[in-house]
Design a protein around this motif. Structure first.
Motif, PDB file in Angstrom:
ATOM      1  N   THR A   2      45.183  86.958 -34.568  1.00 61.14           N
ATOM      2  CA  THR A   2      45.056  85.595 -34.057  1.00 61.14           C
ATOM      3  C   THR A   2      43.790  84.933 -34.585  1.00 61.14           C
ATOM      4  OG1 THR A   2      43.916  86.407 -32.095  1.00 61.14           O
ATOM      5  CG2 THR A   2      46.294  86.150 -31.935  1.00 61.14           C
ATOM      6  N   ALA A   3      43.850  83.625 -34.660  1.00 64.16           N
ATOM      7  CA  ALA A   3      42.702  82.860 -35.131  1.00 64.16           C
ATOM      8  C   ALA A   3      41.590  82.923 -34.094  1.00 64.16           C
ATOM      9  CB  ALA A   3      43.110  81.422 -35.394  1.00 64.16           C
ATOM     10  N   VAL A   4      40.359  82.849 -34.573  1.00 63.81           N
ATOM     11  CA  VAL A   4      39.175  82.875 -33.722  1.00 63.81           C
ATOM     12  C   VAL A   4      38.499  81.522 -33.843  1.00 63.81           C
ATOM     13  CG1 VAL A   4      36.961  84.026 -33.313  1.00 63.81           C
ATOM     14  CG2 VAL A   4      38.892  85.330 -34.205  1.00 63.81           C
ATOM     15  N   SER A   5      38.094  80.954 -32.692  1.00 63.03           N
ATOM     16  CA  SER A   5      37.418  79.655 -32.722  1.00 63.03           C
ATOM     17  C   SER A   5      36.050  79.753 -32.079  1.00 63.03           C
ATOM     18  CB  SER A   5      38.234  78.601 -31.973  1.00 63.03           C
ATOM     19  OG  SER A   5      39.395  78.295 -32.682  1.00 63.03           O
ATOM     20  N   ARG A   6      35.169  78.877 -32.508  1.00 60.70           N
ATOM     21  CA  ARG A   6      33.823  78.819 -31.941  1.00 60.70           C
ATOM     22  C   ARG A   6      33.368  77.371 -31.989  1.00 60.70           C
ATOM     23  NH1 ARG A   6      30.602  83.242 -33.782  1.00 60.70           N
ATOM     24  NH2 ARG A   6      32.394  84.300 -32.975  1.00 60.70           N
ATOM     25  N   GLU A  74      35.361  87.002 -36.860  1.00 62.32           N
ATOM     26  CA  GLU A  74      34.238  86.877 -35.917  1.00 62.32           C
ATOM     27  C   GLU A  74      32.900  86.864 -36.659  1.00 62.32           C
ATOM     28  OE1 GLU A  74      33.797  86.478 -32.680  1.00 62.32           O
ATOM     29  OE2 GLU A  74      35.776  86.826 -31.837  1.00 62.32           O
ATOM     30  N   ALA A  75      32.733  87.786 -37.589  1.00 62.60           N
ATOM     31  CA  ALA A  75      31.485  87.875 -38.349  1.00 62.60           C
ATOM     32  C   ALA A  75      31.280  86.621 -39.201  1.00 62.60           C
ATOM     33  CB  ALA A  75      31.493  89.118 -39.233  1.00 62.60           C
ATOM     34  N   LEU A  80      28.401  81.365 -40.054  1.00 66.12           N
ATOM     35  CA  LEU A  80      28.554  79.916 -40.231  1.00 66.12           C
ATOM     36  C   LEU A  80      27.958  79.155 -39.046  1.00 66.12           C
ATOM     37  CD1 LEU A  80      32.144  79.773 -41.740  1.00 66.12           C
ATOM     38  CD2 LEU A  80      29.982  79.415 -42.928  1.00 66.12           C
ATOM     39  N   SER A  81      28.112  79.702 -37.850  1.00 61.06           N
ATOM     40  CA  SER A  81      27.529  79.068 -36.667  1.00 61.06           C
ATOM     41  C   SER A  81      26.016  79.024 -36.777  1.00 61.06           C
ATOM     42  CB  SER A  81      27.920  79.830 -35.395  1.00 61.06           C
ATOM     43  OG  SER A  81      29.306  79.762 -35.184  1.00 61.06           O
TER      44      SER A  81
END
Length: 90
Positions: A2-6, A74-75, A80-81
């Protein structure tokens, strides 16, 4: 998988202009993953596209949502965050 969002708040004093966008888009491209960035509830754009990211018109303090899909998503979003929450104009 599944896609991960932040969702992160942009720190650069002048928002996402040419220099920080170039750093961000290059880092997004280097992940090798499909990553998008969206401002508020707007349409997502390819995070590796300098013109696409600049077109979002992101200012300091704006919130953007990053979404990545694939192994190590996630990494990738962690790094990027960190770029987005660093003031590159300081």
């Amino acid at each position: 998988m599944t896609a991960v969002s932040r969702t992160v708040r942009v720190a650069s004093a002048h928002g996402l202009h040419a220099r920080p966008v170039k750093l961000f888009a290059q880092a997004a491209k280097e992940t090798g993953l499909p990553i998008t960035i969206a401002k508020d509830s707007g349409a997502p754009v390819n995070a590796a596209s300098i013109l696409g990211v600049i077109a979002l018109g992101v200012e300091q303090g704006d919130y953007v949502t990053l979404t990545a899909d694939g192994e190590n998503a996630e990494a990738a979003l962690d790094s990027l965050s960190e770029l987005l929450t660093t003031d590159h104009d300081a």
